[in-house]
Design an enzyme around this catalytic site. Structure first.
Site, mmCIF file in Angstrom:
data_model
loop_
_atom_site.group_PDB
_atom_site.id
_atom_site.type_symbol
_atom_site.label_atom_id
_atom_site.label_comp_id
_atom_site.label_asym_id
_atom_site.label_seq_id
_atom_site.Cartn_x
_atom_site.Cartn_y
_atom_site.Cartn_z
ATOM 1 N N GLN A 89 4.707 6.452 0.100
ATOM 2 C CA GLN A 89 5.640 7.523 0.474
ATOM 3 C C GLN A 89 7.052 6.951 0.586
ATOM 4 O O GLN A 89 7.997 7.690 0.820
ATOM 5 C CB GLN A 89 5.239 8.109 1.823
ATOM 6 C CG GLN A 89 3.860 8.752 1.834
ATOM 7 C CD GLN A 89 3.403 9.033 3.257
ATOM 8 O OE1 GLN A 89 3.700 10.078 3.817
ATOM 9 N NE2 GLN A 89 2.695 8.103 3.845
ATOM 10 N N HIS A 107 7.135 10.123 -3.134
ATOM 11 C CA HIS A 107 8.352 10.749 -2.597
ATOM 12 C C HIS A 107 9.614 10.285 -3.322
ATOM 13 O O HIS A 107 10.713 10.412 -2.807
ATOM 14 C CB HIS A 107 8.478 10.477 -1.088
ATOM 15 C CG HIS A 107 7.464 11.220 -0.260
ATOM 16 N ND1 HIS A 107 7.222 10.949 1.072
ATOM 17 C CD2 HIS A 107 6.618 12.234 -0.585
ATOM 18 C CE1 HIS A 107 6.276 11.762 1.524
ATOM 19 N NE2 HIS A 107 5.891 12.544 0.538
ATOM 20 N N GLY A 174 0.504 2.017 7.848
ATOM 21 C CA GLY A 174 1.841 2.284 8.374
ATOM 22 C C GLY A 174 2.381 3.670 8.114
ATOM 23 O O GLY A 174 3.570 3.824 7.829
ATOM 24 N N LEU A 201 0.074 0.383 13.990
ATOM 25 C CA LEU A 201 0.338 -0.037 15.373
ATOM 26 C C LEU A 201 -0.245 0.952 16.360
ATOM 27 O O LEU A 201 -0.431 0.635 17.529
ATOM 28 C CB LEU A 201 1.844 -0.135 15.615
ATOM 29 C CG LEU A 201 2.596 -1.272 14.934
ATOM 30 C CD1 LEU A 201 4.071 -1.208 15.302
ATOM 31 C CD2 LEU A 201 2.010 -2.617 15.356
HETATM 32 P P1 OAD Z 1 6.630 7.752 10.323
HETATM 33 O O1 OAD Z 1 7.885 7.301 10.977
HETATM 34 O O2 OAD Z 1 6.199 9.158 10.525
HETATM 35 O O3 OAD Z 1 5.424 6.808 10.782
HETATM 36 C C1 OAD Z 1 5.540 5.413 10.750
HETATM 37 C C2 OAD Z 1 4.192 4.833 11.121
HETATM 38 O O4 OAD Z 1 4.255 3.443 10.938
HETATM 39 C C3 OAD Z 1 3.754 5.095 12.556
HETATM 40 O O5 OAD Z 1 2.420 5.544 12.554
HETATM 41 C C4 OAD Z 1 3.878 3.721 13.208
HETATM 42 O O6 OAD Z 1 2.904 3.503 14.218
HETATM 43 C C5 OAD Z 1 3.627 2.803 12.043
HETATM 44 N N1 OAD Z 1 4.235 1.467 12.136
HETATM 45 C C6 OAD Z 1 5.472 1.132 12.581
HETATM 46 N N2 OAD Z 1 5.688 -0.185 12.471
HETATM 47 C C7 OAD Z 1 4.554 -0.716 11.940
HETATM 48 C C8 OAD Z 1 4.141 -2.034 11.577
HETATM 49 N N3 OAD Z 1 4.936 -3.095 11.719
HETATM 50 N N4 OAD Z 1 2.893 -2.190 11.068
HETATM 51 C C9 OAD Z 1 2.067 -1.136 10.910
HETATM 52 N N5 OAD Z 1 2.399 0.128 11.217
HETATM 53 C C10 OAD Z 1 3.625 0.341 11.736
HETATM 54 O O7 OAD Z 1 6.781 7.402 8.777
HETATM 55 P P2 OAD Z 1 5.906 7.894 7.532
HETATM 56 O O8 OAD Z 1 4.509 8.139 7.939
HETATM 57 O O9 OAD Z 1 6.172 6.949 6.437
HETATM 58 O O10 OAD Z 1 9.329 11.821 3.865
HETATM 59 O O11 OAD Z 1 6.603 9.270 7.208
HETATM 60 C C11 OAD Z 1 6.115 10.030 6.132
HETATM 61 C C12 OAD Z 1 7.245 10.782 5.476
HETATM 62 O O12 OAD Z 1 8.011 11.469 6.480
HETATM 63 C C13 OAD Z 1 8.286 9.888 4.807
HETATM 64 O O13 OAD Z 1 7.926 9.535 3.495
HETATM 65 C C14 OAD Z 1 9.517 10.743 4.816
HETATM 66 C C15 OAD Z 1 9.415 11.221 6.248
HETATM 67 O O14 OAD Z 1 10.103 12.366 6.563
HETATM 68 C C16 OAD Z 1 10.391 12.472 3.346
HETATM 69 O O15 OAD Z 1 11.535 12.196 3.658
HETATM 70 C C17 OAD Z 1 10.026 13.537 2.376
#
Ligand code: OAD
Length: 233
Positions: A89, A107, A174, A201
């Site tokens: 993504q 994305h 993540g 996490l």
């Molecule tokens: P989020 O910010 O929603 O989630 C980030 C995730 O990464 C959370 O579940 C955290 O716990 C985890 N995380 C953070 N640091 C980490 C680490 N060092 N190791 C493992 N996990 C970790 O981001 P996304 O799920 O990527 O879309 O968001 C999905 C979409 O929403 C993105 O592609 C973007 C956003 O709005 C668009 O802009 C269309």
């Protein structure tokens, strides 16, 4: 028979490279209004604000390097006898820089641009302004980052659906599991018989669909997991 592995990555895999996630404390959506900077309506209303937001992100993305999680997934693709598909993504280039080849940017990519007027797409590393003309048709105002905004359809959904239907292992790394259609991939994969693993996490939105949860930073947990898969083959 070697497994077919589908790996979904989200912003958490790039966090240890220095790229902010979206919904964690202090994340991108705590600083910017998602409706203003990540929707077609926002672009129509505030083109400069939207282009500046992606200019800022492009500059950050130029400075970062893949971390051990990206490198481990590239190693998995190189050494695993079956098929490995990474669906990200993320709009950064870190999977490519790490060496992953079988990769879908569902994305889009911040280092590519798209003209909504003539549908041309091209690599793009510089800042964009509302006055930047499309290199192909010369029109201004329609030339934008090639990223998918809320309300738009993610790329390559047909290829992803086919891969999920035959996957024997689905791994989510993540991602908070809050944005569809990506958030629904785990349920689809599981319905097709895949074993499902989450690396994060914290427990994500789709937690009940995962058979295994590996709790920890991607930079530590992904290399360990890849080692385990390669050792078991
Ligand atoms: P989020 O910010 O929603 O989630 C980030 C995730 O990464 C959370 O579940 C955290 O716990 C985890 N995380 C953070 N640091 C980490 C680490 N060092 N190791 C493992 N996990 C970790 O981001 P996304 O799920 O990527 O879309 O968001 C999905 C979409 O929403 C993105 O592609 C973007 C956003 O709005 C668009 O802009 C269309």
């Amino acid at each position: 028979m070697p497994e077919r592995i589908v790996i979904l990555t989200g912003s958490g895999i790039s966090a240890e490279s220095g790229i902010s996630t979206f919904r964690d404390k202090g994340g991108i959506w705590s600083k910017y209004n998602v409706n203003d900077v990540a929707t077609p309506e926002g672009f129509a209303r505030y083109p400069k604000l939207v282009l500046d937001f992606y200019n800022m992100r492009r500059r950050i993305h130029k400075e970062v390097q893949p971390n051990p999680a990206h490198l481990a997934l590239a190693r998995l693709e190189r050494e695993y006898p079956g098929e490995v598909l990474v669906v990200t993504q993320n709009v950064d280039q870190l999977h490519e820089l790490a060496g992953t080849k079988n990769l879908i940017h569902m994305h889009g990519e911040v280092f590519r641009a798209w003209c909504m007027a003539c549908d041309a797409r091209c690599d793009w590393c510089d800042d964009l302004t509302p006055e930047t003309p499309c290199p192909a048709c010369k029109q201004t105002g329609s030339f934008r980052p090639n990223v998918v905004w809320f309300g738009e359809t993610p790329y390559h959904m047909d290829v992803i659906a086919d891969a999920l239907a035959v996957a024997s292992l689905f791994v989510s790394i993540g991602t908070s599991g809050t944005v569809y259609p990506a958030a629904g991939f785990v349920a689809l994969a599981r319905r097709s018989g895949a074993r499902t693993v989450e690396i994060n996490l914290e427990v994500s939105g789709g937690a009940r669909h995962f058979d295994e949860f590996l709790h920890g930073p991607a930079g530590t947990e992904v290399p360990r997991f890849v080692e385990r898969i390669l050792a078991a083959r």
